[in-house]
Design an enzyme around this catalytic site. Sequence first.
Site, PDB file in Angstrom:
ATOM      1  N   LYS A 112      -8.234 -47.066 -42.331  1.00 19.76           N
ATOM      2  CA  LYS A 112      -7.688 -45.876 -42.783  1.00 19.76           C
ATOM      3  C   LYS A 112      -6.174 -45.503 -42.370  1.00 19.76           C
ATOM      4  CE  LYS A 112     -11.078 -43.852 -40.045  1.00 19.76           C
ATOM      5  NZ  LYS A 112     -11.401 -45.010 -39.312  1.00 19.76           N
TER       6      LYS A 112
ATOM      7  N   ARG B 255     -15.693 -36.311 -38.204  1.00 21.84           N
ATOM      8  CA  ARG B 255     -16.370 -37.584 -37.873  1.00 21.84           C
ATOM      9  C   ARG B 255     -17.849 -36.849 -37.448  1.00 21.84           C
ATOM     10  NH1 ARG B 255     -11.770 -40.248 -35.591  1.00 21.84           N
ATOM     11  NH2 ARG B 255     -12.431 -42.253 -34.674  1.00 21.84           N
TER      12      ARG B 255
ATOM     13  N   ARG C  22      -5.135 -55.772 -33.305  1.00 19.81           N
ATOM     14  CA  ARG C  22      -4.495 -54.584 -33.817  1.00 19.81           C
ATOM     15  C   ARG C  22      -3.266 -54.219 -32.672  1.00 19.81           C
ATOM     16  NH1 ARG C  22      -6.522 -49.133 -35.998  1.00 19.81           N
ATOM     17  NH2 ARG C  22      -7.239 -48.571 -33.768  1.00 19.81           N
TER      18      ARG C  22
ATOM     19  N   ARG D 263      -3.443 -50.195 -28.213  1.00 15.73           N
ATOM     20  CA  ARG D 263      -4.367 -49.210 -27.944  1.00 15.73           C
ATOM     21  C   ARG D 263      -5.193 -49.531 -26.880  1.00 15.73           C
ATOM     22  NH1 ARG D 263      -6.188 -45.827 -33.097  1.00 15.73           N
ATOM     23  NH2 ARG D 263      -8.088 -45.675 -31.654  1.00 15.73           N
TER      24      ARG D 263
HETATM   25  P1  AMP Z   1      -8.873 -42.596 -34.088  1.00 11.26           P
HETATM   26  O1  AMP Z   1      -7.611 -42.965 -33.918  1.00 11.26           O
HETATM   27  O2  AMP Z   1      -9.291 -41.967 -35.346  1.00 11.26           O
HETATM   28  O3  AMP Z   1      -9.606 -43.883 -33.844  1.00 11.26           O
HETATM   29  O4  AMP Z   1      -9.311 -41.736 -32.769  1.00 11.26           O
HETATM   30  C1  AMP Z   1      -9.226 -42.213 -31.538  1.00 11.26           C
HETATM   31  C2  AMP Z   1     -10.438 -41.423 -30.629  1.00 11.26           C
HETATM   32  O5  AMP Z   1      -9.937 -39.975 -30.507  1.00 11.26           O
HETATM   33  C3  AMP Z   1     -11.712 -41.331 -31.010  1.00 11.26           C
HETATM   34  O6  AMP Z   1     -12.248 -42.418 -30.507  1.00 11.26           O
HETATM   35  C4  AMP Z   1     -12.023 -40.095 -30.732  1.00 11.26           C
HETATM   36  O7  AMP Z   1     -12.399 -40.440 -29.131  1.00 11.26           O
HETATM   37  C5  AMP Z   1     -10.882 -39.179 -30.791  1.00 11.26           C
HETATM   38  N1  AMP Z   1     -11.244 -38.428 -31.924  1.00 11.26           N
HETATM   39  C6  AMP Z   1     -10.400 -38.664 -32.950  1.00 11.26           C
HETATM   40  N2  AMP Z   1     -10.936 -37.933 -34.028  1.00 11.26           N
HETATM   41  C7  AMP Z   1     -11.996 -37.196 -33.701  1.00 11.26           C
HETATM   42  C8  AMP Z   1     -12.763 -36.244 -34.111  1.00 11.26           C
HETATM   43  N3  AMP Z   1     -12.515 -35.793 -35.521  1.00 11.26           N
HETATM   44  N4  AMP Z   1     -13.723 -35.927 -33.517  1.00 11.26           N
HETATM   45  C9  AMP Z   1     -14.175 -36.244 -32.080  1.00 11.26           C
HETATM   46  N5  AMP Z   1     -13.233 -37.150 -31.565  1.00 11.26           N
HETATM   47  C10 AMP Z   1     -12.125 -37.613 -32.120  1.00 11.26           C
END
Ligand code: AMP
Length: 217
Positions: free
Chosen positions: A13, A89, A128, A161
């Site tokens: 994404k 999500r 990554r 990360r």
């Molecule tokens: P991402 O960078 O999208 O993989 O998000 C990293 C982390 O941020 C996720 O594993 C969640 O802990 C938190 N997070 C990001 N977006 C959301 C969301 N829409 N709802 C809940 N937690 C989120």
Amino acid sequence: MRLVLLGPPGAGKGTLASFLNKELGIPHVSTGDILREEMKNNTSLGQEVKQYVESGGLVPDEVVIKLIENKFSSDCAIDKGYMLDGFPRTEVQAKDLDALLNDLQKPVDQVIYLDASLPVVIKRLTGRRICRNCGAIFHMKNNPPKEEGICNECGGEVYQRPDDNEETIQTRMDVYLDNTKPVIEYYEDQGKLKKVDADRDSQEVQESLMKIFNGDR
Ligand code: AMP
């Protein structure tokens, strides 16, 4: 163009969003990036969400919904469209988002579902690496930085990360299957979902997507 990008962690994404941002100028909104920035700056929100993000769990709906409300009410960039990455999500988030965007008269046009399989995402996520400064994405095997630890684009520090380790990836996948899969059905029922095979490399995914946008598929 007003888009939502859906798919499991590691589906690509972020890579796709950065391509579409460069190619079409669509503003990229990533809740993960916003949360990581809050954590980096050690704000009270950053402290509140840290345990969820680091363990691979979901930050409570009301917290992320508020973030998006603030972003869209303060940012006139919404007039240039948007590309939501990592949000919604959960079904609750998807319904609240619809209500908010209907109020703003900027409903979602299309939802791109990047369909990637578990073995592929595990390989992608464990390899990554990301630039702390500009967000450029690398992979230790397929696309390593020219100089170890240094970003090709801006010279920033390239890091892994903390939630890109195998145990946390498994938690994130479980969370995705339990909470985000229903969001896919939610948009399918609205007739907005476009599915793309995201096991392929990023260039092929980008080509498929441009075909969708050009109405060739
Ligand atoms: P991402 O960078 O999208 O993989 O998000 C990293 C982390 O941020 C996720 O594993 C969640 O802990 C938190 N997070 C990001 N977006 C959301 C969301 N829409 N709802 C809940 N937690 C989120």
